[in-house]
Write a protein that holds these residues in place. Structure first.
Motif, mmCIF file in Angstrom:
data_model
loop_
_atom_site.group_PDB
_atom_site.id
_atom_site.type_symbol
_atom_site.label_atom_id
_atom_site.label_comp_id
_atom_site.label_asym_id
_atom_site.label_seq_id
_atom_site.Cartn_x
_atom_site.Cartn_y
_atom_site.Cartn_z
ATOM 1 N N ASP A 39 -22.986 25.238 -22.179
ATOM 2 C CA ASP A 39 -22.614 23.822 -22.189
ATOM 3 C C ASP A 39 -22.521 23.266 -20.772
ATOM 4 O O ASP A 39 -22.039 23.947 -19.863
ATOM 5 N N PRO A 40 -22.914 22.000 -20.586
ATOM 6 C CA PRO A 40 -22.708 21.362 -19.278
ATOM 7 C C PRO A 40 -21.224 21.059 -19.075
ATOM 8 O O PRO A 40 -20.482 20.853 -20.030
ATOM 9 N N ASP A 41 -20.811 21.030 -17.811
ATOM 10 C CA ASP A 41 -19.415 20.727 -17.468
ATOM 11 C C ASP A 41 -19.396 19.895 -16.197
ATOM 12 O O ASP A 41 -19.769 20.374 -15.128
ATOM 13 N N LYS A 42 -18.950 18.652 -16.317
ATOM 14 C CA LYS A 42 -18.944 17.729 -15.181
ATOM 15 C C LYS A 42 -17.944 18.124 -14.099
ATOM 16 O O LYS A 42 -18.023 17.636 -12.974
ATOM 17 N N PHE A 55 -22.162 25.069 -17.108
ATOM 18 C CA PHE A 55 -22.953 24.896 -15.890
ATOM 19 C C PHE A 55 -22.752 23.487 -15.340
ATOM 20 O O PHE A 55 -22.540 22.536 -16.082
ATOM 21 N N GLY A 56 -22.810 23.395 -14.027
ATOM 22 C CA GLY A 56 -22.618 22.119 -13.352
ATOM 23 C C GLY A 56 -23.914 21.371 -13.132
ATOM 24 O O GLY A 56 -25.015 21.891 -13.361
ATOM 25 N N SER A 57 -23.781 20.149 -12.641
ATOM 26 C CA SER A 57 -24.952 19.296 -12.422
ATOM 27 C C SER A 57 -25.908 19.899 -11.393
ATOM 28 O O SER A 57 -27.113 19.702 -11.482
ATOM 29 N N ASN A 58 -25.373 20.662 -10.429
ATOM 30 C CA ASN A 58 -26.246 21.285 -9.440
ATOM 31 C C ASN A 58 -27.168 22.323 -10.082
ATOM 32 O O ASN A 58 -28.317 22.493 -9.654
ATOM 33 N N VAL A 59 -26.709 22.993 -11.132
ATOM 34 C CA VAL A 59 -27.540 23.968 -11.841
ATOM 35 C C VAL A 59 -28.698 23.249 -12.536
ATOM 36 O O VAL A 59 -29.839 23.728 -12.525
#
Length: 153
Positions: free
Chosen positions: A37-40, A56-60
């Motif tokens: 899942d994405p995580d801000k 995972f973060g936005s950089n990923v």
């Protein structure tokens, strides 16, 4: 993809080589593609409240898109209130097509269309307002395997 990205995904050929049908392991590439899942609130990789896979973060997302020369990650499996939700400066979109999921949520559903110029548009499936509809959904979901629940905080 169904869930998200994986720290074990280095080439798209890995996805092509996944044997189908397959059992989903508790860890690794297949597990992550289904449940990550994405995580801000993070950079990099983090622990997932579901008890499986990662967040995972936005950089990923940016690194993945750059490496594979892609513009957008489209994923599903996570209930979002409006049926779709962008992440990482519109580089990832979560689509959820089941309004009133399992009769427990008041979420809309959505479908995404992509035209010849790669413009994305969304059709919103509004949530039902009756409890009768929710009961019907719950009765018809009993034999379906569910998404691992997020742990209560």
């Amino acid at each position: 993809m169904h869930g998200g990205l994986s720290p074990d995904l280095h080439t798209m050929d890995q996805v092509k080589r996944v044997m189908r049908p397959t059992d989903v392991p508790d860890t690794g590439l297949v597990c992550d593609l289904l449940w990550a899942d994405p995580d801000k609130d993070i950079l990099g990789w983090g622990e997932n409240d579901r008890g499986v896979s990662f967040t995972f973060g936005s950089n990923v997302v940016r690194q993945f898109l750059d490496k594979h020369e892609l513009d957008l990650v489209c994923r599903a499996h996570q209930v979002v209130e409006d049926g779709y939700e962008f992440f990482a400066q519109r580089q990832l979109v979560t689509l959820f097509s089941a309004p009133n999921y399992c009769g427990e949520f008041d979420n809309a559903g959505a479908m995404m269309s992509v035209d010849e110029s790669l413009m994305c548009s969304f059709q919103i499936l509004k949530p039902a307002e009756t409890k009768k509809h929710a009961r019907f959904l719950m009765n018809n979901q009993q034999n379906r395997a569910g998404t691992p629940p997020k742990k209560k905080v």
